[in-house]
Design a protein around this motif. Structure first.
Motif, PDB file in Angstrom:
ATOM      1  N   ALA A  51      11.062  10.461   6.554  1.00 30.66           N
ATOM      2  CA  ALA A  51      10.328   9.254   6.130  1.00 30.66           C
ATOM      3  C   ALA A  51      10.585   8.081   7.077  1.00 30.66           C
ATOM      4  O   ALA A  51       9.758   7.188   7.200  1.00 30.66           O
ATOM      5  CB  ALA A  51      10.727   8.884   4.705  1.00 30.66           C
ATOM      6  N   LEU A  52      11.735   8.096   7.749  1.00 32.84           N
ATOM      7  CA  LEU A  52      12.097   6.989   8.643  1.00 32.84           C
ATOM      8  C   LEU A  52      11.757   7.285  10.104  1.00 32.84           C
ATOM      9  O   LEU A  52      11.842   6.391  10.958  1.00 32.84           O
ATOM     10  CB  LEU A  52      13.594   6.689   8.531  1.00 32.84           C
ATOM     11  N   ALA A  88       9.201   7.647  11.991  1.00 34.91           N
ATOM     12  CA  ALA A  88       8.208   6.867  12.747  1.00 34.91           C
ATOM     13  C   ALA A  88       8.682   5.446  13.030  1.00 34.91           C
ATOM     14  O   ALA A  88       8.052   4.730  13.804  1.00 34.91           O
ATOM     15  CB  ALA A  88       6.888   6.840  11.972  1.00 34.91           C
ATOM     16  N   ASN A  89       9.764   5.028  12.398  1.00 35.82           N
ATOM     17  CA  ASN A  89      10.257   3.654  12.601  1.00 35.82           C
ATOM     18  C   ASN A  89      11.697   3.627  13.102  1.00 35.82           C
ATOM     19  O   ASN A  89      12.437   2.670  12.846  1.00 35.82           O
ATOM     20  CB  ASN A  89      10.167   2.865  11.284  1.00 35.82           C
ATOM     21  N   GLU A 117       9.760   4.383   2.216  1.00 34.01           N
ATOM     22  CA  GLU A 117      11.206   4.275   2.465  1.00 34.01           C
ATOM     23  C   GLU A 117      11.473   3.295   3.615  1.00 34.01           C
ATOM     24  O   GLU A 117      12.380   2.454   3.529  1.00 34.01           O
ATOM     25  CB  GLU A 117      11.762   5.664   2.819  1.00 34.01           C
ATOM     26  N   GLN A 166       6.050   3.043   8.365  1.00 31.74           N
ATOM     27  CA  GLN A 166       5.083   4.132   8.201  1.00 31.74           C
ATOM     28  C   GLN A 166       5.302   4.913   6.909  1.00 31.74           C
ATOM     29  O   GLN A 166       4.642   5.904   6.664  1.00 31.74           O
ATOM     30  CB  GLN A 166       5.185   5.093   9.402  1.00 31.74           C
ATOM     31  N   SER A 167       6.250   4.459   6.105  1.00 32.13           N
ATOM     32  CA  SER A 167       6.495   5.133   4.822  1.00 32.13           C
ATOM     33  C   SER A 167       7.060   4.107   3.842  1.00 32.13           C
ATOM     34  O   SER A 167       7.515   3.026   4.249  1.00 32.13           O
ATOM     35  CB  SER A 167       7.515   6.272   5.008  1.00 32.13           C
ATOM     36  N   GLN A 190      14.634  11.897   3.705  1.00 34.18           N
ATOM     37  CA  GLN A 190      14.749  10.470   4.036  1.00 34.18           C
ATOM     38  C   GLN A 190      14.580  10.266   5.551  1.00 34.18           C
ATOM     39  O   GLN A 190      13.883   9.349   5.989  1.00 34.18           O
ATOM     40  CB  GLN A 190      16.121   9.963   3.579  1.00 34.18           C
ATOM     41  N   SER A 197      14.651   8.212  -2.752  1.00 34.80           N
ATOM     42  CA  SER A 197      15.817   8.823  -2.092  1.00 34.80           C
ATOM     43  C   SER A 197      17.078   8.609  -2.925  1.00 34.80           C
ATOM     44  O   SER A 197      17.858   9.541  -3.134  1.00 34.80           O
ATOM     45  CB  SER A 197      16.042   8.190  -0.714  1.00 34.80           C
TER      46      SER A 197
END
Lengths: 193, 327
Positions: free
Chosen positions: B48-49, B51-52, A88, A85-86, B45, B288
């Motif tokens: 950004a992570l 959702a996963n 990163e 979703q990003s 960071q 990052s």
């Protein structure tokens, strides 16, 4: 200087020596000994074992994993690891394919099985999933075991008209068994890399 | 022949200089900037992570736990590297599914980073952040990259540094420790030493490869599909540019250690390295990584470390602090 500071300095300097050795990729003690194991754990946990050769001595060509799904009706569709979703998240998910070339065949098999299992979760109607590992580059002259070496074109090669493309390296096809576990169907005569 | 006494005197002078270099009290401000920057980058960071989380760290993630825990070359010593699978029993005892358990661990990591950012219970936050970063990265070894290595190293140093002495809630509550201290100087010196050695090692390793001298490394990096942010194929027609950038990168990294030791060259070299990392963020998308490197460079070398008076520092904060100084 207080005793506390002296002791702290002693350990700090020792740590920095380990950092310098880690940067130089020099192992101090064999990991077969207890002290060697303790040191390995310490350097691993503290990060003192890290090398810093980013993109060194050179930048390798990129590899990726593509997934070809087939459902019960024979319909086929493709997907890749870009489901983060990003940026990163995608960077991390996509880079797992680059790990495949660093590990032995058995570990690579487990990585590919694991990737296929994730894809079965994401594509529940798929009956089989082919995990195809590809390299981005051009085929170079010469071959070992009938497989031509692949590398990214140099600037000179690019100017002479050679263009990088995704080239199939090896693949495994998986299907889901009744327990929902992925089962490998070897389609490459057992040779991965 | 040199007399023994002369040698002893020389030795004492060297020892005194080393002691001064490593332990003369320093301001904690550079370390506070290090703490805030490190926490901010890792928080960004983490968001950004978020959702996963299960794709990256879950048992049924992209690379499943049975592969990451037993399938790596560290399997013989897996006991020494904390992994999310260690907490299976705890999750079950608490009535949590593994997925929820992973989210709880990730949430704890984010919470500890917030505490670190604002400097509340700074030492405990530091320990928790270090431990949770270790667990999460060990549970997802195939997806870690340079930024995780630097996060690990930075958090390990952070464990030993007086990070909450200024610019923190702990400082406002007057429990952050001394504003100027030998501990701050030692922490700063070892951070500086690590940065200098790291750049030297990185520069030497790059310099040993032909790709950095003939421009191919730059060409490959900016055109690799995984990293490329723009269509840079036109670079092949101007090979002098990647050659120049390749040489500049190697020279910059190798000369960093000497240049930061000199007051006159420190600012230019650090600004040049920051420029290089801005380029990495812009052209390779490693935001990052580049952000963390900029934080490390700024806090190690650009924030003045000369001791400040308690009055000066307190004046920036609360009326209570000022009252304490006045008293």
């Amino acid at each position: 200087m207080s005793t506390r500071i002296r002791v702290f300095m002693f350990f700090a300097i020792g740590h920095m020596v380990l950092v310098a050795l880690g940067m130089a990729h020099i192992g101090v003690l064999p990991v077969t000994t207890i002290s060697g194991k303790a040191l390995r754990v310490y350097t691993g946990v503290s990060g003192a074992d890290k090398g810093y050769g980013f993109f060194a001595p050179g930048v390798r060509h990129q590899e990726r994993a593509m997934f070809l799904m087939t459902d019960a009706a024979g319909k086929k569709w493709e997907s890749d690891l870009g489901f983060g979703q990003s940026a990163e998240a995608n960077l991390r998910l996509g880079s797992t394919a680059n790990v495949l070339r660093e590990v032995d065949d058995e570990t690579a098999f487990h990585f590919m099985r694991s990737m296929a299992a994730k894809m079965f979760q994401r594509h529940p109607t798929a009956q089989t999933i082919k995990v195809q590992v590809q390299a981005y580059g051009i085929k170079l002259p010469g071959a070992s075991n009938g497989v031509p070496p692949i590398d990214f074109p140099t600037m000179a090669e690019f100017r002479s008209g050679q263009r990088p493309q995704w080239i199939d390296l090896y693949s495994l096809t998986f299907q889901a068994d009744e327990a929902g576990q992925t089962v490998a169907v070897l389609d490459n005569q057992g040779i991965l890399k | 022949m040199i007399e023994r006494e002369t040698i002893k005197r020389g030795g004492r002078r060297v020892a005194a200089a080393m002691t001064e270099f490593f332990t003369a009290p320093a301001s904690s401000k550079p370390l506070a900037v290090f703490r805030i920057g490190l926490a901010a980058v890792l928080l960004a960071q983490a968001f950004a992570l978020a959702a996963n989380v299960t794709d990256l760290f879950g048992r049924e993630g992209l690379i499943q736990w049975d592969v990451t825990y037993d399938g790596t070359d560290r399997s013989a010593m897996a006991w020494a590297y904390p992994h999310l699978s260690w907490f299976d029993g705890l999750f079950a005892t608490l009535g949590l599914s593994e997925t929820v358990g992973v989210y709880v661990m990730f949430s704890l990591y984010v919470t500890s980073l917030v505490f670190l950012l604002v400097g509340f219970k700074t030492r405990a936050a530091c320990i928790a952040t270090f431990a949770l970063q270790l667990i999460l990265s060990n549970s997802s070894p195939a997806t870690v990259y340079g930024v995780d290595s630097f996060a690990r190293v930075s958090l390990f140093y952070a464990l030993w540094m007086p990070l909450g002495a200024v610019y923190s809630i702990d400082a406002i509550l007057q429990r952050g420790g001394a504003v100027n201290s030998s501990a701050a100087r030692i922490g700063l010196r070892f951070l500086q030493l690590h940065m200098a050695l790291m750049n030297l090692a990185s520069g030497i390793e790059k310099g040993m490869g032909a790709q950095w001298w003939d421009g191919e490394a730059i060409w490959r990096a900016v055109t690799m599909p995984e990293l490329a942010q723009y269509d840079m194929m036109w670079l092949a027609n101007y090979p002098w540019l990647p050659i120049l950038l390749g040489w500049a990168t190697v020279i910059l990294e190798v000369s960093y250690i000497a240049a930061v030791c000199n007051r006159r060259t420190r600012l230019p070299i650090v600004l040049a390295v920051i420029g290089m990392h801005l380029g990495i963020a812009l052209f390779l998308g490693l935001v990052s990584f580049a952000s963390l490197m900029i934080v490390l460079n700024v806090s190690a070398f650009l924030i003045p470390s000369e001791p400040t008076s308690l009055k000066q520092t307190a004046a920036q904060f609360t009326p209570q602090s000022i009252a304490a100084v006045a008293a």
